[in-house]
Design a protein around this motif. Structure first.
Motif, PDB file in Angstrom:
ATOM      1  N   ASP A 340      14.135 -14.664 -19.670  1.00  0.00           N
ATOM      2  CA  ASP A 340      13.284 -15.778 -20.093  1.00  0.00           C
ATOM      3  C   ASP A 340      12.847 -15.593 -21.544  1.00  0.00           C
ATOM      4  O   ASP A 340      12.601 -14.481 -21.996  1.00  0.00           O
ATOM      5  CB  ASP A 340      12.030 -15.830 -19.212  1.00  0.00           C
ATOM      6  N   MET A 341      12.741 -16.696 -22.221  1.00  0.00           N
ATOM      7  CA  MET A 341      12.270 -16.631 -23.598  1.00  0.00           C
ATOM      8  C   MET A 341      10.736 -16.620 -23.583  1.00  0.00           C
ATOM      9  O   MET A 341      10.109 -17.533 -23.050  1.00  0.00           O
ATOM     10  CB  MET A 341      12.813 -17.818 -24.380  1.00  0.00           C
ATOM     11  N   MET A 343       7.253 -16.498 -25.659  1.00  0.00           N
ATOM     12  CA  MET A 343       6.640 -16.705 -26.964  1.00  0.00           C
ATOM     13  C   MET A 343       5.627 -15.608 -27.268  1.00  0.00           C
ATOM     14  O   MET A 343       4.907 -15.150 -26.368  1.00  0.00           O
ATOM     15  CB  MET A 343       5.941 -18.059 -27.003  1.00  0.00           C
ATOM     16  N   PRO A 347       1.565 -14.521 -33.208  1.00  0.00           N
ATOM     17  CA  PRO A 347       2.530 -14.249 -34.276  1.00  0.00           C
ATOM     18  C   PRO A 347       1.822 -14.140 -35.624  1.00  0.00           C
ATOM     19  O   PRO A 347       0.661 -14.563 -35.756  1.00  0.00           O
ATOM     20  CB  PRO A 347       3.426 -15.481 -34.241  1.00  0.00           C
ATOM     21  N   PRO A 348       2.489 -13.589 -36.623  1.00  0.00           N
ATOM     22  CA  PRO A 348       1.906 -13.577 -37.959  1.00  0.00           C
ATOM     23  C   PRO A 348       1.666 -15.012 -38.426  1.00  0.00           C
ATOM     24  O   PRO A 348       2.241 -15.964 -37.884  1.00  0.00           O
ATOM     25  CB  PRO A 348       2.979 -12.900 -38.809  1.00  0.00           C
ATOM     26  N   GLU A 351       4.305 -18.280 -38.720  1.00  0.00           N
ATOM     27  CA  GLU A 351       5.532 -17.930 -38.005  1.00  0.00           C
ATOM     28  C   GLU A 351       5.421 -18.333 -36.546  1.00  0.00           C
ATOM     29  O   GLU A 351       4.323 -18.397 -35.993  1.00  0.00           O
ATOM     30  CB  GLU A 351       5.833 -16.425 -38.088  1.00  0.00           C
ATOM     31  N   PHE A 352       6.558 -18.599 -36.010  1.00  0.00           N
ATOM     32  CA  PHE A 352       6.690 -18.861 -34.575  1.00  0.00           C
ATOM     33  C   PHE A 352       7.672 -17.814 -34.085  1.00  0.00           C
ATOM     34  O   PHE A 352       8.716 -17.612 -34.697  1.00  0.00           O
ATOM     35  CB  PHE A 352       7.225 -20.279 -34.410  1.00  0.00           C
ATOM     36  N   PHE A 354       9.552 -15.713 -30.688  1.00  0.00           N
ATOM     37  CA  PHE A 354       9.753 -15.485 -29.265  1.00  0.00           C
ATOM     38  C   PHE A 354      10.847 -14.440 -29.094  1.00  0.00           C
ATOM     39  O   PHE A 354      11.599 -14.123 -30.021  1.00  0.00           O
ATOM     40  CB  PHE A 354      10.091 -16.762 -28.506  1.00  0.00           C
ATOM     41  N   VAL A 403      13.389 -13.662 -32.131  1.00  0.00           N
ATOM     42  CA  VAL A 403      13.580 -14.801 -33.027  1.00  0.00           C
ATOM     43  C   VAL A 403      12.291 -15.089 -33.784  1.00  0.00           C
ATOM     44  O   VAL A 403      11.212 -15.146 -33.191  1.00  0.00           O
ATOM     45  CB  VAL A 403      14.002 -16.062 -32.239  1.00  0.00           C
ATOM     46  N   THR A 405      10.756 -17.930 -36.471  1.00  0.00           N
ATOM     47  CA  THR A 405      10.903 -19.170 -37.226  1.00  0.00           C
ATOM     48  C   THR A 405       9.752 -19.234 -38.216  1.00  0.00           C
ATOM     49  O   THR A 405       8.586 -19.105 -37.836  1.00  0.00           O
ATOM     50  CB  THR A 405      10.874 -20.394 -36.295  1.00  0.00           C
TER      51      THR A 405
ATOM     52  N   THR B   4       0.912 -21.999 -33.572  1.00  0.00           N
ATOM     53  CA  THR B   4       2.151 -22.737 -33.773  1.00  0.00           C
ATOM     54  C   THR B   4       1.902 -24.228 -33.733  1.00  0.00           C
ATOM     55  O   THR B   4       2.331 -24.976 -34.594  1.00  0.00           O
ATOM     56  CB  THR B   4       3.160 -22.362 -32.676  1.00  0.00           C
ATOM     57  N   CYS B 177      14.771 -21.704 -19.799  1.00  0.00           N
ATOM     58  CA  CYS B 177      14.336 -21.781 -21.193  1.00  0.00           C
ATOM     59  C   CYS B 177      13.013 -21.071 -21.433  1.00  0.00           C
ATOM     60  O   CYS B 177      12.552 -21.001 -22.584  1.00  0.00           O
ATOM     61  CB  CYS B 177      14.208 -23.244 -21.619  1.00  0.00           C
ATOM     62  N   THR B 179       9.217 -20.143 -21.938  1.00  0.00           N
ATOM     63  CA  THR B 179       8.157 -20.912 -22.579  1.00  0.00           C
ATOM     64  C   THR B 179       8.606 -21.506 -23.904  1.00  0.00           C
ATOM     65  O   THR B 179       7.852 -22.225 -24.539  1.00  0.00           O
ATOM     66  CB  THR B 179       6.937 -20.009 -22.827  1.00  0.00           C
TER      67      THR B 179
END
Lengths: 557, 211
Positions: A340-341, A343, A347-348, A351-352, A354, A403, A405, B4, B177, B179
């Motif tokens: 599972d991804m 999050m 985060p800093p 940034e986003f 996961f 990852v 972003t 975010t 997928c 979260t």
């Protein structure tokens, strides 16, 4: 629908765009369909695996239809009486009741591959059904009917129709008639492993000279010319060989072109085309090309797939620094369960982030290892040594993906770290052509090791390979991406050997002196993964018909 | 996640403010008669520039995309002047990509092209693509997006510019997928398509009026 020979590995899906577009233009010019001499009834019950929110479920899909027994070149072939019945098992009901669904209204889409010789097209058989109450106990049987696209071809020869991916969309309502949240559920299904060789729905000879090949099993007798009797379970013609994909010749779908003004198809014969259900003009921009056949590769089948099951081939080189050479690892299979991804909640700034952690394992005919590979080196700079080895998995493999972003540009960067505890097992060796009896247990004492960047989280001996990727916003992704593949590199230390030799003669020190040591560069190329239960990609097939990775990578130095 | 979302909101808010400043007052009288030339016609569209679907900051980029369908004159406001009956994201050998891997986007068609505002001075119609429904797969992550996507059509260039705003599209189901793409996420769909009458170089025209 029994007794078919195994289905050759083919891309799981086909494309059709241009062929459909051309048919739209051509359709008004085609002569009216001639009266069919007879009717071929089809009634096939096929095992599928459907992806429900709770996971993969075996499902039976029953397809019935009627075709003309044969057709002339250019004659429109209209499948009629098309009915699809899908039986969702009791286990699937929980997914519906969890949404408080009391009734479901089904819509189905069946991908039907149409082949004639090397020509390919694809039709979608859509159907709709009446609302059905969700039973207290399963199974839930849903039946849909609908008109389906007609077919036409300007080439003589047998036309084969094969069932492919199947999707059932369920519009859900609560007991008081309101829509659930979400209001619908789309369930994608692929033919199950047991469907192998059974997915051919019908074979329709086209043209006066078309002579059906003798089937491996007795063909069903077509019903009488005017018969409208109930479908016969044994009616479909079976047993004819499917087009071969093992010749190395590209398998292409030739786009059909608009007909000439006199109502005939111009130019070269164009093979089968799928006609429209109604007036419309699909895009002509979709590529008609079917990818070439997959190169030879060992089996890579996920036996009990889940919706998270991925599989991929990996190949590459591993240097042996002491021997000043590199061992080539031919494509081997890695089975992955994508994690599972998750999050990062903190985060800093700007940034986003996961990450996901995916367990994996090697697969070689049921064993967790690579297939044997043979390499030749010059030991000590002058002695030709040929060794056959395998890498054996000594613990769980993991792929950690991280990852980032970065705002405001939305550029993304990812770091993938593969951790694999692999023992090197020497199976055979010869020196200067003379066989060396290495015994049955000539292995490194521990797994190959690398410098571990996070030893607290990942203790133990294992090799570490790194794959970096990035994606500028709105641009294509580059580098290594778990599901897309790419290069994985690292540096490993080969531990000492033990168990080498036979008849009381130990070769441990010889192997250790010749091979063991640090600084061995490894570069492996992973291919694109096959999402075993994910919906097929009509444009870029990721899986073969039997759920193996379609992409076999090539090693890079 | 809070951070975010705040970042995303800042970006969207900035865009909205700029947009608000640039927008002219709406036409005094809304068009109710929409003349498409030629009509009816089959059309084909090819992307100009990359097509980008974004979910939670994750971009999925298609360097190739095509669409096709029919266009016809219509009345009403909004009025359905087109139907997209085929749509391809990516092409053979050129899949859409993302940091999660190659992306497969399979649309459920048809989608409707609807218009509601026409500016004669520029020949630009405002509208949206309705009944958007697509299943997107990246590795083991599969989600379904439904809703609509705002856009404009420019007669002079034949450009269908899709530029959906947050909230128009919704992830209605998701599997594998985590979260990163939850149910309820609000993707955006942006990109330009050049439209021509199928098999020709003719650019279809859409003109709104209120006779």
């Amino acid at each position: 629908m029994r007794g078919q020979r195994p289905t050759p590995r083919t891309p799981r899906t086909r494309v059709r765009g241009a062929t459909i577009a051309a048919f739209v233009a051509l359709a008004p010019l085609l002569p009216a369909a001639a009266v069919a001499l007879g009717t071929l009834k089809v009634d096939a019950a096929l095992p599928y695996v459907c992806t429900l929110p709770s996971g993969g479920q075996p499902v039976t899909v029953r397809i019935s239809a009627a075709f003309p027994e044969r057709a002339d070149v250019g004659e429109e072939i209209v499948p009629t009486d098309v009915t699809t019945t899908v039986e969702l098992p009791a286990a699937a009901l929980a997914d519906l009741t969890a949404l408080k669904a009391a009734t479901v209204r089904p819509e189905t889409r069946l991908a039907v591959g149409v082949a004639q010789g090397e020509q390919r097209a694809e039709a979608t058989w859509s159907g709709t059904g009446q609302p059905v109450a969700v039973p207290a106990e399963g199974p839930l049987v849903l039946t849909t009917t609908g008109d389906v696209p007609s077919l036409t071809t300007d080439t003589a020869g047998e036309l084969t129709l094969t069932a492919g991916g199947f999707t059932v969309d369920l519009a859900l309502s609560t007991a008081d008639g309101a829509a659930t949240d979400p209001a619908s559920l789309s369930v994608a299904c692929v033919p199950g492993q047991d469907a192998e060789g059974r997915t051919v729905l019908a074979r329709v000879p086209v043209g006066a000279e078309a002579t059906p090949t003798a089937p491996a099993t007795p063909p069903a007798s077509p019903s009488s010319p005017s018969s409208s009797a109930a479908p016969s379970p044994s009616a479909p013609v079976t047993g004819l060989p499917l087009p071969s994909f093992s010749t190395g010749r590209p398998d292409r779908t030739v786009p059909a072109r608009p007909g000439t003004p006199d109502g005939t198809a111009g130019g070269t014969p164009e093979g089968p085309r799928v006609g429209p259900l109604e007036e419309g003009d699909p895009a002509d921009g979709e590529t008609p090309a079917t990818p070439p056949p997959r190169p030879d590769a060992p089996d890579c089948i996920t036996r009990k797939p889940t919706p998270a099951s991925l599989s991929a081939y990996v190949t590459g080189y591993s240097n042996v620094r002491k021997l000043n050479g590199a061992a080539f690892l031919p494509p081997f299979c890695m089975l992955i369960e994508q994690g599972d991804m998750i999050m990062n909640p903190s985060p800093p700034p700007d940034e986003f982030q996961f990450s996901n952690l995916s367990p994996a394992k090697l697969y070689d005919k049921g064993r967790t290892r690579t297939p044997p590979f043979t390499s030749t080196f010059l030991a000590f700079g002058f002695q030709p040594v040929r060794a056959t080895m395998v890498l054996e998995q000594a613990g769980p493999i993991s792929v950690h993906t991280f990852v980032r972003t970065v705002f405001p540009a939305f550029d993304s960067y990812l770091t993938n770290t593969v951790r694999a505890p692999l023992v090197l097992h020497v199976l055979e060796a010869d020196v200067n052509g003379v066989k060396l009896d290495v015994g049955r247990s000539c292995r490194t004492t521990t797994p190959l090791t690398s410098r571990e960047p996070d030893p607290a989280t990942y203790p133990g001996d294992h090799m570490v390979l790194l794959g970096l990727g990035m994606m500028k916003f709105g641009q294509e992704a580059e580098g290594y991406i778990l599901t897309g593949g790419g290069p994985l590199t690292g540096e490993v230390t080969i531990p000492a050997f033990k168990g080498c030799g036979a008849n009381g003669e130990s070769l441990d020190r010889l192997f250790t002196a010749a091979i063991s040591g640090p600084g061995n560069h490894v570069k492996q190329i992973q291919g694109q993964t096959c999402g075993v239960l994910t919906p097929p990609d009509p444009l870029n097939p990721k899986c073969t018909d039997d759920g193996q990775p379609y992409v076999v990578p090539e090693a890079e130095r | 996640m809070q951070k975010t979302l705040r970042n995303l909101a800042v970006v969207a808010g900035g865009a909205s403010a700029a947009f608000a400043l640039a927008v002219s007052p709406a036409s005094a009288v809304a068009s109710t008669v929409w003349t498409v030339t030629p009509s009816p016609a089959n059309f084909s569209a090819v992307n100009s520039g990359n097509i980008v679907l974004t979910v939670n900051g994750l971009a999925m980029t298609c360097t190739k995309s095509t669409a096709g369908g029919t266009m016809q004159s219509a009345t009403g406001n909004p009025a359905t002047v087109g139907s997209i009956t085929s749509m391809a994201f990516g092409a053979s050998g050129a899949p859409c990509t993302s940091v999660l891997g190659p992306v497969s986007a399979v649309p459920t068609l048809p989608w409707a092209v609807k218009v509601f505002d026409y500016t004669a001075a520029t020949g630009v119609s405002k509208g949206y693509i309705d009944n958007v429904d697509a299943t997107v797969s990246v590795g083991a992550c599969t989600f379904r997006v439904t809703g609509k996507a705002s856009g404009t059509y420019t007669n002079s260039s034949g450009t269908l510019a899709v530029n959906s705003t947050a909230g128009e599209l919704t992830v209605v189901s998701a599997s594998g997928c985590g979260t990163a793409v939850p149910v309820g996420a609000k993707p955006t769909f942006k990109g330009n398509y050049l439209v021509k009458v199928t098999g020709t170089t003719t650019i279809p025209k859409i003109v709104g009026s209120n006779p």
